[in-house]
Design an enzyme around this catalytic site. Structure first.
Site, PDB file in Angstrom:
ATOM      1  N   GLN A 359       0.819  -1.204   0.000  1.00 16.13           N
ATOM      2  CA  GLN A 359       0.000   0.000   0.000  1.00 16.13           C
ATOM      3  C   GLN A 359       0.860   1.263   0.000  1.00 16.13           C
ATOM      4  OE1 GLN A 359      -3.357   0.320  -0.071  1.00 16.13           O
ATOM      5  NE2 GLN A 359      -3.285   2.552   0.051  1.00 16.13           N
ATOM      6  N   GLU A 360       1.941   1.251   0.778  1.00 12.28           N
ATOM      7  CA  GLU A 360       2.760   2.445   0.943  1.00 12.28           C
ATOM      8  C   GLU A 360       3.647   2.726  -0.270  1.00 12.28           C
ATOM      9  OE1 GLU A 360       2.804   4.680   3.306  1.00 12.28           O
ATOM     10  OE2 GLU A 360       1.351   3.742   4.643  1.00 12.28           O
ATOM     11  N   SER A 361       4.261   1.682  -0.855  1.00 14.53           N
ATOM     12  CA  SER A 361       5.257   1.942  -1.899  1.00 14.53           C
ATOM     13  C   SER A 361       5.254   0.945  -3.045  1.00 14.53           C
ATOM     14  CB  SER A 361       6.664   1.923  -1.267  1.00 14.53           C
ATOM     15  OG  SER A 361       6.996   0.600  -0.868  1.00 14.53           O
ATOM     16  N   TYR A 447      -8.144   3.822   3.785  1.00 14.05           N
ATOM     17  CA  TYR A 447      -6.817   3.209   3.936  1.00 14.05           C
ATOM     18  C   TYR A 447      -6.919   1.895   4.716  1.00 14.05           C
ATOM     19  CZ  TYR A 447      -1.871   2.812   5.313  1.00 14.05           C
ATOM     20  OH  TYR A 447      -0.586   2.360   5.526  1.00 14.05           O
TER      21      TYR A 447
END
Length: 459
Positions: A359-361, A447
Site C-alpha cells: 500500500q505504501e510503496s 486506507y
C-alpha cells in the site's frame, strides 16, 4: 461368593529393601571405575545390613574415589571448538551487516571497514564483495579492468568505469594507486557515493576530463576553440547539477577552487547535492537577463493530495530521493522476501506487513513522498527515531533492511497498544494520537479497508 485368603508371609520384604538400598546406581558406577592395577579381592559372602541406616553407612565406608590423576585438567584438543577461518573475500547475502560478518570470523569490525574503504553508515547490498584479509593497499582478488592497466608512470589521464560492487579503495588497489590520490583526482572524499557507469580517474592527468567522462564538451576550459558553448556556460554564473556530478568535479571543470564554490553556495564537504539543483559559480559575471533555459523538474513534488509541504521538508525529500536513485536497492521480489522474513522474525503477521509495504510503496525502496516518507515502508525521519528506540539500535531508514525493520517495529507497537487491528492500521496512516483524539478521517477509513483487503490477498 468370595473365598477367604490366608495372609501371605512378608518376613523377607525388609531384607529385600535393605539389599536394594545397599547397592544404589552410584556405587555400581564407582565399581566400574576402580583402579585396574589393583588385584581383585577374593569373593566374599556379602553381609546383608540389618537396617537402611546400616546399609548407608556401609556404602559410605566402601565408596571408591576417582584419583585426581585420572581426571583431565584441560579439554582435549579434538573436542575444542574451531573458529572458522576467514576467507580472503566474502559475498554479502541478505541480512548481513559488517559487524555480524566480522564477529562470525573473529575479526575486528573497524579493521574490516578500513580494509574495504567503508564507514559505519555505508550501505551494503546482496552480491557485493568485501575483503576480509590482506591490506587496503593490495587487491583481495584479481578483477578485470575495462582496459589493460598500464604502469603508474604511463597511466596519466586513465579512467575506470564503475561496476556494481565496486568501492573506491578496491579501484585504487587494482590500479596500484593510493586511495587519497583517487579522491584528489576526482574531487571525492570518504563519504562520496559512486554508482555503476560512473567514470573514475585512476591517473594524475590534467584538469581536462577523460574522453569518456560524462561531462559535456561544453564544460572544458575556454581555451579549447572547438567548444563554442563553453563561454556561454561560464557567463551564466550558475550551474545545474547533473546525475554523477560532484562538487570537486564541477569546480575543476569550471576552473574555480572547491573552497570558493562551497563558500559561494554556503555548502560543506558533507553536503548532499542532487540533480536539478543550481549552484552559483564564483567569479563569473552575472547574466544581463534571466536565462531562458528550462528548469529541471524536482524529483519529488511539493504537494500531495492537495496539501503543500514546507520547502525544507520537500528539499530533504529530494535529497533523499537523489541518494536512493544513485544507490543499489533490492528488486521488488527481493523486497517482498525482506518484508516477510523481518515480520516473522519480529513476531508480526507477514501478510499484514506485506499489505502495508504494498500500500505504501509497492515494495519500492526508492519511493520518497513530499512529506519525506522514505523507502518501502514510507518511514519519516521522526518515526525512524521512534523505531530506533523500539528496537534498541540506530536505524538507517535509507537502508532497505533497516527501513523494513523500522516499519515492522512501528506496526508491532501499534498492534500491541491499540484496542483493535483497525485502530492500529489507522494509527500507521493518520497517527495514533490523532486517531484517539479525532477518530478516523474518511481517507483513513479507506486506507484501513485497503490494508485489510491486501492482508487477505497476502495470507
Amino acid at each position: 461368593m468370595t473365598t477367604p485368603r490366608s495372609p501371605k508371609k512378608t518376613t523377607s520384604m525388609p531384607i529385600i529393601a535393605a539389599t536394594t538400598a545397599a547397592l544404589p546406581a552410584v556405587m555400581l558406577s564407582s565399581l566400574a571405575l576402580a583402579q585396574p592395577a589393583t588385584a581383585l579381592p577374593a569373593v566374599q559372602t556379602q553381609k546383608i545390613p540389618a537396617s537402611l541406616t546400616a546399609a548407608m553407612q556401609a556404602q559410605a565406608a566402601a565408596a571408591n574415589v576417582i584419583p585426581a590423576s585420572a581426571v583431565a585438567a584441560t579439554i582435549p584438543a579434538a573436542m575444542q571448538p574451531m573458529a572458522p577461518a576467514a576467507p580472503a573475500t566474502y559475498t554479502i547475502v541478505r541480512g548481513d551487516t559488517i559487524s555480524g560478518i566480522a564477529a562470525r570470523y573473529g575479526l575486528n569490525t573497524n579493521t574490516v571497514l578500513q580494509l574495504n574503504g567503508l564507514s559505519g553508515n555505508t550501505i551494503i547490498y546482496p552480491g557485493q564483495q568485501i575483503k576480509l584479509s590482506g591490506s587496503a593497499g593490495a587487491p583481495s582478488a584479481p578483477a578485470p579492468a575495462p582496459s589493460p592497466a598500464p604502469s603508474p608512470a604511463s597511466s596519466s589521464a586513465a579512467s575506470y568505469t564503475v561496476v556494481s560492487g565496486d568501492t573506491l579503495s578496491g579501484i585504487a588497489a587494482r590500479h596500484g594507486v593510493a586511495l587519497s590520490d583517487v579522491f584528489s583526482w576526482n574531487g571525492l572524499n570518504g563519504r562520496s557515493i559512486i554508482y555503476p557507469g560512473q567514470k573514475i580517474k585512476v591517473g594524475p592527468g590534467t584538469n581536462a576530463p577523460a574522453p569518456a567522462a560524462p561531462a559535456p564538451a561544453a564544460l572544458v576550459p575556454a581555451s579549447a576553440p572547438a567548444a563554442p558553448a563553453a563561454p556561454a556556460l561560464a557567463n551564466t554564473g550558475s550551474y545545474t547539477i547533473k546525475s554523477g556530478d560532484t562538487l570537486g568535479g564541477i569546480a575543476s571543470r569550471l576552473g574555480v577552487s572547491l573552497s570558493s564554490l562551497l563558500s559561494a553556495n554556503k555548502l560543506s564537504m558533507s553536503t548532499i547535492i542532487y540533480p536539478g539543483q543550481k549552484l552559483a559559480i564564483p567569479g563569473a559575471p552575472a547574466p544581463s537577463a534571466p536565462a531562458p533555459a528550462p528548469v529541471s523538474a524536482p524529483l519529488v513534488p511539493s504537494t500531495f493530495l492537495g496539501y503543500t509541504y514546507p520547502e525544507a521538508v520537500v528539499s530533504s525529500a529530494n535529497a533523499n530521493k537523489a541518494l536512493l536513485n544513485a544507490s543499489p536497492v533490492p528488486s521488488t521480489a527481493q523486497m517482498k522476501g525482506i518484508v516477510a522474513d523481518t515480520a516473522r522474525r519480529m513476531g508480526v503477521d507477514p501478510s499484514l506487513a506485506m499489505a502495508f509495504a504494498f500500500q505504501e510503496s509497492g515494495f519500492n525502496q526508492r519511493a520518497v513522498s513530499p512529506a519525506n516518507a522514505i523507502g518501502t515502508m514510507q518511514v519519516i525521519p521522526s518515526s525512524g527515531e521512534w523505531a530506533s528506540q523500539l528496537v534498541g539500535r540506530k536505524l538507517n531508514i535509507l537502508d532497505p533492511y533497516d527501513n523494513v525493520t523500522a516499519g515492522v517495529a512501528i506496526i508491532r507497537a501499534l498492534v500491541n497498544t491499540s484496542k483493535d487491528l483497525n485502530t492500529a492500521i489507522a494509527g500507521y496512516y493518520q497517527g495514533q494520537y490523532s486517531v484517539s483524539k479525532h477518530g478516523m478521517y474518511d481517507d483513513t477509513k479507506a486506507y484501513v479497508a485497503s490494508i485489510l483487503a491486501l492482508k487477505k490477498n497476502f495470507s
